[in-house]
Design a protein around this motif. Sequence first.
Motif, PDB file in Angstrom:
ATOM      1  N   MET A  23       0.851  -1.163   0.000  1.00 35.45           N
ATOM      2  CA  MET A  23       0.000   0.000   0.000  1.00 35.45           C
ATOM      3  C   MET A  23       0.910   1.244   0.000  1.00 35.45           C
ATOM      4  O   MET A  23       1.777   1.377   0.847  1.00 35.45           O
ATOM      5  CB  MET A  23      -0.893  -0.032   1.235  1.00 35.45           C
ATOM      6  CG  MET A  23      -1.690   1.235   1.411  1.00 35.45           C
ATOM      7  SD  MET A  23      -2.903   1.120   2.727  1.00 35.45           S
ATOM      8  CE  MET A  23      -4.140   0.161   1.897  1.00 35.45           C
ATOM      9  N   PRO A  24       0.709   2.147  -0.909  1.00 31.91           N
ATOM     10  CA  PRO A  24       1.551   3.352  -0.990  1.00 31.91           C
ATOM     11  C   PRO A  24       1.351   4.258   0.221  1.00 31.91           C
ATOM     12  O   PRO A  24       0.261   4.347   0.774  1.00 31.91           O
ATOM     13  CB  PRO A  24       1.067   4.067  -2.250  1.00 31.91           C
ATOM     14  CG  PRO A  24       0.242   3.093  -2.985  1.00 31.91           C
ATOM     15  CD  PRO A  24      -0.243   2.081  -1.996  1.00 31.91           C
ATOM     16  N   MET A  25       2.441   4.894   0.617  1.00 28.62           N
ATOM     17  CA  MET A  25       2.359   5.872   1.689  1.00 28.62           C
ATOM     18  C   MET A  25       3.485   6.877   1.499  1.00 28.62           C
ATOM     19  O   MET A  25       4.470   6.593   0.839  1.00 28.62           O
ATOM     20  CB  MET A  25       2.450   5.222   3.067  1.00 28.62           C
ATOM     21  CG  MET A  25       3.792   4.635   3.397  1.00 28.62           C
ATOM     22  SD  MET A  25       3.871   3.911   5.044  1.00 28.62           S
ATOM     23  CE  MET A  25       4.078   5.333   6.051  1.00 28.62           C
ATOM     24  N   THR A  26       3.295   8.018   2.070  1.00 33.88           N
ATOM     25  CA  THR A  26       4.325   9.052   2.026  1.00 33.88           C
ATOM     26  C   THR A  26       4.977   9.121   3.392  1.00 33.88           C
ATOM     27  O   THR A  26       4.305   9.127   4.419  1.00 33.88           O
ATOM     28  CB  THR A  26       3.694  10.413   1.680  1.00 33.88           C
ATOM     29  OG1 THR A  26       3.061  10.294   0.404  1.00 33.88           O
ATOM     30  CG2 THR A  26       4.739  11.505   1.632  1.00 33.88           C
ATOM     31  N   LEU A  27       6.295   9.170   3.391  1.00 35.48           N
ATOM     32  CA  LEU A  27       7.036   9.266   4.644  1.00 35.48           C
ATOM     33  C   LEU A  27       7.852  10.540   4.598  1.00 35.48           C
ATOM     34  O   LEU A  27       8.717  10.710   3.748  1.00 35.48           O
ATOM     35  CB  LEU A  27       7.953   8.049   4.808  1.00 35.48           C
ATOM     36  CG  LEU A  27       8.842   8.017   6.044  1.00 35.48           C
ATOM     37  CD1 LEU A  27       7.977   7.978   7.314  1.00 35.48           C
ATOM     38  CD2 LEU A  27       9.769   6.823   5.991  1.00 35.48           C
ATOM     39  N   ARG A  28       7.566  11.442   5.508  1.00 32.09           N
ATOM     40  CA  ARG A  28       8.304  12.705   5.571  1.00 32.09           C
ATOM     41  C   ARG A  28       9.305  12.622   6.699  1.00 32.09           C
ATOM     42  O   ARG A  28       8.936  12.452   7.860  1.00 32.09           O
ATOM     43  CB  ARG A  28       7.337  13.868   5.775  1.00 32.09           C
ATOM     44  CG  ARG A  28       6.443  14.100   4.579  1.00 32.09           C
ATOM     45  CD  ARG A  28       5.476  15.260   4.830  1.00 32.09           C
ATOM     46  NE  ARG A  28       4.621  15.459   3.694  1.00 32.09           N
ATOM     47  CZ  ARG A  28       3.483  14.800   3.471  1.00 32.09           C
ATOM     48  NH1 ARG A  28       3.079  13.892   4.335  1.00 32.09           N
ATOM     49  NH2 ARG A  28       2.762  15.041   2.403  1.00 32.09           N
ATOM     50  N   LEU A  29      10.577  12.733   6.356  1.00 33.09           N
ATOM     51  CA  LEU A  29      11.642  12.655   7.347  1.00 33.09           C
ATOM     52  C   LEU A  29      12.245  14.024   7.569  1.00 33.09           C
ATOM     53  O   LEU A  29      12.363  14.804   6.628  1.00 33.09           O
ATOM     54  CB  LEU A  29      12.748  11.717   6.859  1.00 33.09           C
ATOM     55  CG  LEU A  29      12.359  10.268   6.579  1.00 33.09           C
ATOM     56  CD1 LEU A  29      13.527   9.527   5.948  1.00 33.09           C
ATOM     57  CD2 LEU A  29      11.914   9.590   7.850  1.00 33.09           C
TER      58      LEU A  29
END
Length: 68
Positions: free
Chosen positions: A1-7
């Motif tokens: 499942m696609p997700m966005t990860l902001r680091l």
Amino acid sequence: MPMTLRLPEELDAALVTIAEAEHTSKHALILSGVEQLVRERLQAAQVAEALDFVLKRDAGLLKRLEDA
């Protein structure tokens, strides 16, 4: 499942450095880290469950040992 990860920038830069040193991708490193975290948490839960079982099952024995 696609997700966005902001680091945070510092964490992203460190991840880039490690990925380059290990000749892998940031994605692979993050996936490996998440897998490790899940394994550790599941193992900790199993250990806690086993300890609770032993403490309940052997409460009388443990009390006698404490008093000895």
